[in-house]
Design an enzyme around this catalytic site. Sequence first.
Site, PDB file in Angstrom:
ATOM      1  N   SER A 256     -23.674 -11.551   4.292  1.00 50.61           N
ATOM      2  CA  SER A 256     -23.779 -12.998   4.454  1.00 50.61           C
ATOM      3  C   SER A 256     -22.575 -13.580   5.196  1.00 50.61           C
ATOM      4  CB  SER A 256     -23.957 -13.616   3.066  1.00 50.61           C
ATOM      5  OG  SER A 256     -24.668 -14.797   3.181  1.00 50.61           O
ATOM      6  N   LYS A 260     -20.854 -12.162   8.773  1.00 51.52           N
ATOM      7  CA  LYS A 260     -20.359 -12.860   9.968  1.00 51.52           C
ATOM      8  C   LYS A 260     -18.930 -12.371  10.233  1.00 51.52           C
ATOM      9  CE  LYS A 260     -22.341 -17.141   7.916  1.00 51.52           C
ATOM     10  NZ  LYS A 260     -23.770 -17.097   7.995  1.00 51.52           N
ATOM     11  N   TRP A 347     -33.671 -18.348   5.578  1.00 51.31           N
ATOM     12  CA  TRP A 347     -32.478 -19.159   5.909  1.00 51.31           C
ATOM     13  C   TRP A 347     -31.628 -18.434   6.955  1.00 51.31           C
ATOM     14  CZ3 TRP A 347     -30.697 -23.890   5.600  1.00 51.31           C
ATOM     15  CH2 TRP A 347     -29.343 -24.188   5.458  1.00 51.31           C
ATOM     16  N   HIS A 397     -32.080 -12.415  -0.169  1.00 52.65           N
ATOM     17  CA  HIS A 397     -30.698 -12.406   0.303  1.00 52.65           C
ATOM     18  C   HIS A 397     -29.821 -11.650  -0.699  1.00 52.65           C
ATOM     19  CE1 HIS A 397     -27.519 -14.151   2.725  1.00 52.65           C
ATOM     20  NE2 HIS A 397     -26.881 -14.535   1.636  1.00 52.65           N
TER      21      HIS A 397
HETATM   22  C1  GCU Z   1     -24.752 -20.094   2.557  1.00 51.79           C
HETATM   23  C2  GCU Z   1     -24.538 -20.316   4.024  1.00 51.79           C
HETATM   24  C3  GCU Z   1     -24.778 -19.032   4.822  1.00 51.79           C
HETATM   25  C4  GCU Z   1     -24.002 -17.893   4.227  1.00 51.79           C
HETATM   26  C5  GCU Z   1     -24.304 -17.764   2.765  1.00 51.79           C
HETATM   27  C6  GCU Z   1     -23.487 -16.713   2.029  1.00 51.79           C
HETATM   28  O1  GCU Z   1     -26.109 -19.898   2.303  1.00 51.79           O
HETATM   29  O2  GCU Z   1     -25.360 -21.350   4.450  1.00 51.79           O
HETATM   30  O3  GCU Z   1     -24.396 -19.212   6.168  1.00 51.79           O
HETATM   31  O4  GCU Z   1     -24.269 -16.706   4.930  1.00 51.79           O
HETATM   32  O5  GCU Z   1     -24.021 -18.992   2.117  1.00 51.79           O
HETATM   33  O6  GCU Z   1     -22.410 -16.347   2.450  1.00 51.79           O
HETATM   34  O7  GCU Z   1     -23.940 -16.277   0.970  1.00 51.79           O
END
Ligand code: GCU
Length: 416
Positions: A256, A260, A347, A397
């Site tokens: 997540s 990134k 998402w 997720h």
């Molecule tokens: C939120 C956010 C995402 C991210 C995620 C996470 O949902 O919007 O961009 O990847 O958190 O890190 O769990």
Amino acid sequence: MKHHLILCLTLIALTAAAQNKNAPVNYDESQVPAFQVPDLLTCSDGTRIETRRQWQRKRRPELLRLFSEQEYGITPKHTGIKVKYETLASGPALGGLATQKQVRFVFTSPDGQKHEALLLLYLPRNVAGRVPVIIAYNFHGNQTTTLQHDVIFSPSKELMKDAGSGKWVCGEQASRWCYEMALQRGYAVATMCYHDICPDSPTLLSHSVLPIGTHREASDYGTIGIWAWGYSRIADYLQKHERQIDKHRMAVMGHSRLGKTALWAGVQDKRFRVVISNNSGCGGAALSKRVFGENVARITAAFPHWFCPAFNTYSENEAALPFDQHQLLALIAPRHFYVASAQDDQWADPKGEYLSALYASPVYQLYGMQGLPDGPQPPVQQPLHYDAAYHIRTGSHDVTAYDWQCYLDYLDKMLR
Ligand code: GCU
């Protein structure tokens, strides 16, 4: 009169920011705007890239600059920060499968400020010679990644508002950490809580290892930049101080927001031979220009500290982006990336993650390698393992045993 004008302008600016948070989110494939991704192999001056030399000399630096100046911020080369390591615990663990080490990193900045971070390292026992390592941050402390009760709580826990909540409890995230599986297959795993490097909260940034002010210039790094820098500091330690680690076989992984981060770290630090992005979504592997699921307006409004301020310019204006995330993935070549999606994680735009991985292929071709082959997104549970890799699995997720299995299969192929 003048004051009145300033007040009006401020109100307008504040309202605009507030509205950003509510920017619409599209989950309908038929509503994806028509878009063209910026060409990987055409330079900003129109030069067409034909060789890897041209890619390395001209296009790669140009793209790296774009991502630095407009998305993640510029990573400082010389910080003056000194790091000392102190082993707090070491011994057999996980039923004798591993040697566990817990190492305190003490960062001292030029003005004398000190910050502590705690590394948890599991090394496989009964393996002759040096071993490959997977480096991955965790969200709520080393103690959450395992049911072993001798793991010391990560120091940043104390800073957090929710420190008393169940999130920080020992073993809470253990399902996401398949240590046994990795160790049995001969891999070391190193983890650290990302908040130790920089707390993920705009009000706690004074506790960051790298300084980050409340007012930032357009291209100043945000926390993703800091966490990525931190991944490299873990690599420094493993490379220089752990004799059992093979410094030529280091993989960086993240889930997540940390996916990134793993991508941005992997792009910049060539010691990471394989870069694994698990469900990284917007600002990670997913194409921004599809504006599907989370978008630039939403992410920059909800997490204003993650990216450099220049990225806000593209809020509700992805069409104007002079780059897209397939180019970020391409910057990892000729090393390897693995992008993974989850079917119910809309998402994060699984299709956008796949297309981005696919659109990076021309750079692998330049190197005489094979990126993802042309074709539709593969069905669930059918991984594509080439010089770049992709899978989508069933479920939400998360990081699952299935993800680990696929990653280890791929690492076996690429690191042996
Ligand atoms: C939120 C956010 C995402 C991210 C995620 C996470 O949902 O919007 O961009 O990847 O958190 O890190 O769990």
